[in-house]
Design a protein around this motif. Structure first.
Motif, PDB file in Angstrom:
ATOM      1  N   UNK A   1      53.420 144.652 -30.868  1.00 40.82           N
ATOM      2  CA  UNK A   1      52.896 144.782 -29.515  1.00 40.82           C
ATOM      3  C   UNK A   1      51.610 145.573 -29.415  1.00 40.82           C
ATOM      4  N   UNK A   2      50.927 145.763 -30.544  1.00 45.84           N
ATOM      5  CA  UNK A   2      49.686 146.526 -30.553  1.00 45.84           C
ATOM      6  C   UNK A   2      48.486 145.621 -30.316  1.00 45.84           C
ATOM      7  N   UNK A   3      47.391 146.209 -29.884  1.00 44.10           N
ATOM      8  CA  UNK A   3      46.130 145.481 -29.754  1.00 44.10           C
ATOM      9  C   UNK A   3      45.558 145.292 -31.150  1.00 44.10           C
ATOM     10  N   UNK A   4      45.559 144.059 -31.610  1.00 45.44           N
ATOM     11  CA  UNK A   4      45.126 143.777 -32.983  1.00 45.44           C
ATOM     12  C   UNK A   4      43.849 142.951 -33.026  1.00 45.44           C
ATOM     13  N   UNK A   5      43.021 143.054 -31.970  1.00 49.11           N
ATOM     14  CA  UNK A   5      41.802 142.249 -31.915  1.00 49.11           C
ATOM     15  C   UNK A   5      40.903 142.513 -33.118  1.00 49.11           C
ATOM     16  N   UNK A   6      40.656 143.773 -33.403  1.00 47.83           N
ATOM     17  CA  UNK A   6      39.778 144.120 -34.522  1.00 47.83           C
ATOM     18  C   UNK A   6      40.416 143.738 -35.849  1.00 47.83           C
ATOM     19  N   UNK A   7      41.720 144.032 -36.003  1.00 50.76           N
ATOM     20  CA  UNK A   7      42.411 143.709 -37.257  1.00 50.76           C
ATOM     21  C   UNK A   7      42.409 142.205 -37.510  1.00 50.76           C
ATOM     22  N   UNK A   8      42.632 141.419 -36.455  1.00 51.56           N
ATOM     23  CA  UNK A   8      42.644 139.962 -36.603  1.00 51.56           C
ATOM     24  C   UNK A   8      41.254 139.440 -36.970  1.00 51.56           C
ATOM     25  N   UNK A   9      40.219 140.010 -36.347  1.00 49.06           N
ATOM     26  CA  UNK A   9      38.852 139.594 -36.666  1.00 49.06           C
ATOM     27  C   UNK A   9      38.499 139.935 -38.115  1.00 49.06           C
ATOM     28  N   UNK A  10      38.892 141.131 -38.550  1.00 47.99           N
ATOM     29  CA  UNK A  10      38.635 141.519 -39.943  1.00 47.99           C
ATOM     30  C   UNK A  10      39.363 140.600 -40.914  1.00 47.99           C
ATOM     31  N   UNK A  11      40.607 140.272 -40.571  1.00 44.88           N
ATOM     32  CA  UNK A  11      41.402 139.406 -41.437  1.00 44.88           C
ATOM     33  C   UNK A  11      40.799 138.009 -41.525  1.00 44.88           C
ATOM     34  N   UNK A  12      40.419 137.440 -40.379  1.00 43.92           N
ATOM     35  CA  UNK A  12      39.840 136.095 -40.389  1.00 43.92           C
ATOM     36  C   UNK A  12      38.527 136.071 -41.138  1.00 43.92           C
ATOM     37  N   UNK A  13      37.672 137.051 -40.890  1.00 39.71           N
ATOM     38  CA  UNK A  13      36.385 137.108 -41.569  1.00 39.71           C
ATOM     39  C   UNK A  13      36.574 137.209 -43.079  1.00 39.71           C
ATOM     40  N   UNK A  14      37.416 138.129 -43.502  1.00 43.10           N
ATOM     41  CA  UNK A  14      37.621 138.341 -44.931  1.00 43.10           C
ATOM     42  C   UNK A  14      38.282 137.142 -45.587  1.00 43.10           C
ATOM     43  N   UNK A  15      39.323 136.605 -44.940  1.00 45.55           N
ATOM     44  CA  UNK A  15      40.052 135.478 -45.527  1.00 45.55           C
ATOM     45  C   UNK A  15      39.179 134.230 -45.624  1.00 45.55           C
ATOM     46  N   UNK A  16      38.441 133.909 -44.548  1.00 46.61           N
ATOM     47  CA  UNK A  16      37.636 132.689 -44.553  1.00 46.61           C
ATOM     48  C   UNK A  16      36.481 132.782 -45.544  1.00 46.61           C
ATOM     49  N   UNK A  17      35.829 133.935 -45.606  1.00 42.89           N
ATOM     50  CA  UNK A  17      34.709 134.067 -46.528  1.00 42.89           C
ATOM     51  C   UNK A  17      35.180 134.202 -47.978  1.00 42.89           C
TER      52      UNK A  17
END
Length: 231
Positions: free
Chosen positions: A163-179
């Protein structure tokens, strides 16, 4: 030594079962068809969709009260999609599409709307759905990089489930995983030379699939913008 943990994150028996199911499905059903589906380009692999529906894969994200698999936590959904996409990225995403369609209905819909729109998405004869969205205004060791990307994705999923705000964590994960995927597939093509560029082998398709992940559902540039705003 026997008491040491054997997995990065302990899984429940139910999580083990769905991971094993989707791993076997990816290996036995998706991977053998991946090249043909890619070459066909605009043809939808309905046979794979129906096979996945029969074993409960297409509705695994949906709540049990609507007939789904009940795996509503993001972490399990991440595990399942990882396994399916080992078979093929495009097909793996396709087989999870009903879960993506259902999410806004679950978040914003009334009880009657949920039953009307979500109940048909479960069972062996489920239709295929899609979700249209828009945005308003808008050189390291490969194995270590892949592991880091995976752990970042798991962390973001766990934050969301808590239930936490994970906007930054999700963006970091997507950026790192996709690249990371783009780098690893590019390196595979480079290593194989002319064979890597040939359509006789799957790595050129993997490189195309990885490039899409840098573009869809928020480009890498947008992910960097989201991350910078969180600092």
């Amino acid at each position: 030594m026997s008491d040491l943990p054997t997995e990065l994150v302990p899984l429940s028996a139910e999580q083990h079962d769905i991971v094993e199911l989707t791993r076997a499905f990816a290996r036995e059903e998706i991977r053998p068809r991946a090249r043909a589906v890619d070459e066909a380009d605009i043809e939808t692999p309905w046979d794979l969709w129906r096979k996945a529906a029969k074993v409960g894969i297409t509705g695994f994200m949906l709540p049990e009260e609507f007939g789904g698999g009940g795996f509503t936590d993001v972490f399990t959904q991440v595990l399942v999609q990882e396994e399916l996409c080992v078979g093929d990225l495009g097909i793996g995403n396709l087989l999870c599409s009903n879960g993506f369609f259902a999410d806004p209905v679950l978040e914003l819909g009334g009880e009657e709307q949920k039953r009307e729109w979500l109940t048909p998405l479960t069972g062996p004869d489920t239709p295929m759905t899609s979700l249209a969205t828009t945005e308003p205004g808008a050189g390291s060791d490969a194995a270590s990089i892949v592991t880091t990307a995976q752990l970042m994705t798991w962390r973001a999923a766990k934050c969301l489930d808590a239930g936490l705000n994970a906007t930054a964590e999700a963006a970091m994960a997507k950026l790192t995983a996709s690249e990371t995927a783009a780098y690893c597939t590019w390196a595979a093509v480079q290593t194989l030379g002319g064979w890597g560029y040939s359509r006789e082998f799957p790595v050129e398709q993997w490189m195309r699939d990885a490039k899409l992940e840098e573009i869809e559902e928020g480009t890498s540039d947008i992910m960097r913008l989201v991350i910078s705003r969180s600092l």
